[in-house]
Enzyme design. Sequence first.
Site, short mmCIF file in Angstrom:
data_model
loop_
_atom_site.label_atom_id
_atom_site.label_comp_id
_atom_site.label_asym_id
_atom_site.label_seq_id
_atom_site.Cartn_x
_atom_site.Cartn_y
_atom_site.Cartn_z
N ASN A 136 0.74 -1.20 -0.11
CA ASN A 136 0.02 0.04 0.05
C ASN A 136 0.83 1.19 0.16
OD1 ASN A 136 1.24 0.16 2.55
ND2 ASN A 136 -1.15 -0.02 3.69
N GLU A 143 2.11 3.96 7.46
CA GLU A 143 0.81 3.53 6.61
C GLU A 143 0.30 4.85 5.97
OE1 GLU A 143 0.54 0.57 6.04
OE2 GLU A 143 -0.25 -0.53 7.87
#
Length: 248
Positions: A136, A143
């Site tokens: 991702n 993140e």
Amino acid sequence: MRIIKTKDYEEMSLRAAEILAAQVVMKPDCVLGLATGSSPVGLYQRLIGWHEEGVLDFGRVTTVNLDEYRGLAPEHPQSYRYFMNSNLFDHINIDKKRTFVPDGIASDPAAACASYDRKIKDLGGQDIQLLGLGQNGHIGFNEPADSFPVGTHVVSLTESTIEANKRFFASREEVPKEAITMGIANILEARKIVLIANGKEKALAVAEAFFGPVTPKVPASILQLHPDVVVICDQEALSLVPGEGESV
Ligand code: GLP
């Protein structure tokens, strides 16, 4: 940013290992920022091989790792400390007292984060930081988010990261839900950055991170702003970027 295209994982590992080895030769007391995951395993094997041949001396090297799972003790086989010992440190002449990994079992995580930031600063920052790439677009465990996290912090892992990392655990339930990670500023303060990515699972992240806009939704995209980044990818990881990259 320089992008190097290699034919496969082996060649990616060799090219990246050569850069890290050159750093150690050039500055024997350097600070290496290191990474875990499957991507750097081949690179670490190269470094071990050169050490065994007597051409690479880690006697004065210091290392700082990017991240650690929260809740996993150093002896846990899936902890990143265990990974680093078994994939590199146990096989080279490094002083383990000069190898640093965030404390995953600190009772006061905020204090552990602040102390890791101080440690990196006291060491004078990383001469070179090695990075893998999450599917991702994460680097370390930074993140996708609405803003770029600055310093070392505790992070909740996304479902996609838990899914991607479950291959290392007996079951999905065993994957920790949190980690402690260097922040984006800690990474960008490195004087040189080497990112490695291989396989088609990384192709979308590579295309978005290095050929799209700079956005915290794709944390690695911020590397576009760093003055000295080498991205080393195999053909599969570059497959969504037709015509890009230099063949070696
Ligand atoms: C993990 C680590 C990252 C690593 C990434 C990719 O989540 N926190 O530092 O780069 O996954 O892992 P792999 O190399 O196994 O694809």
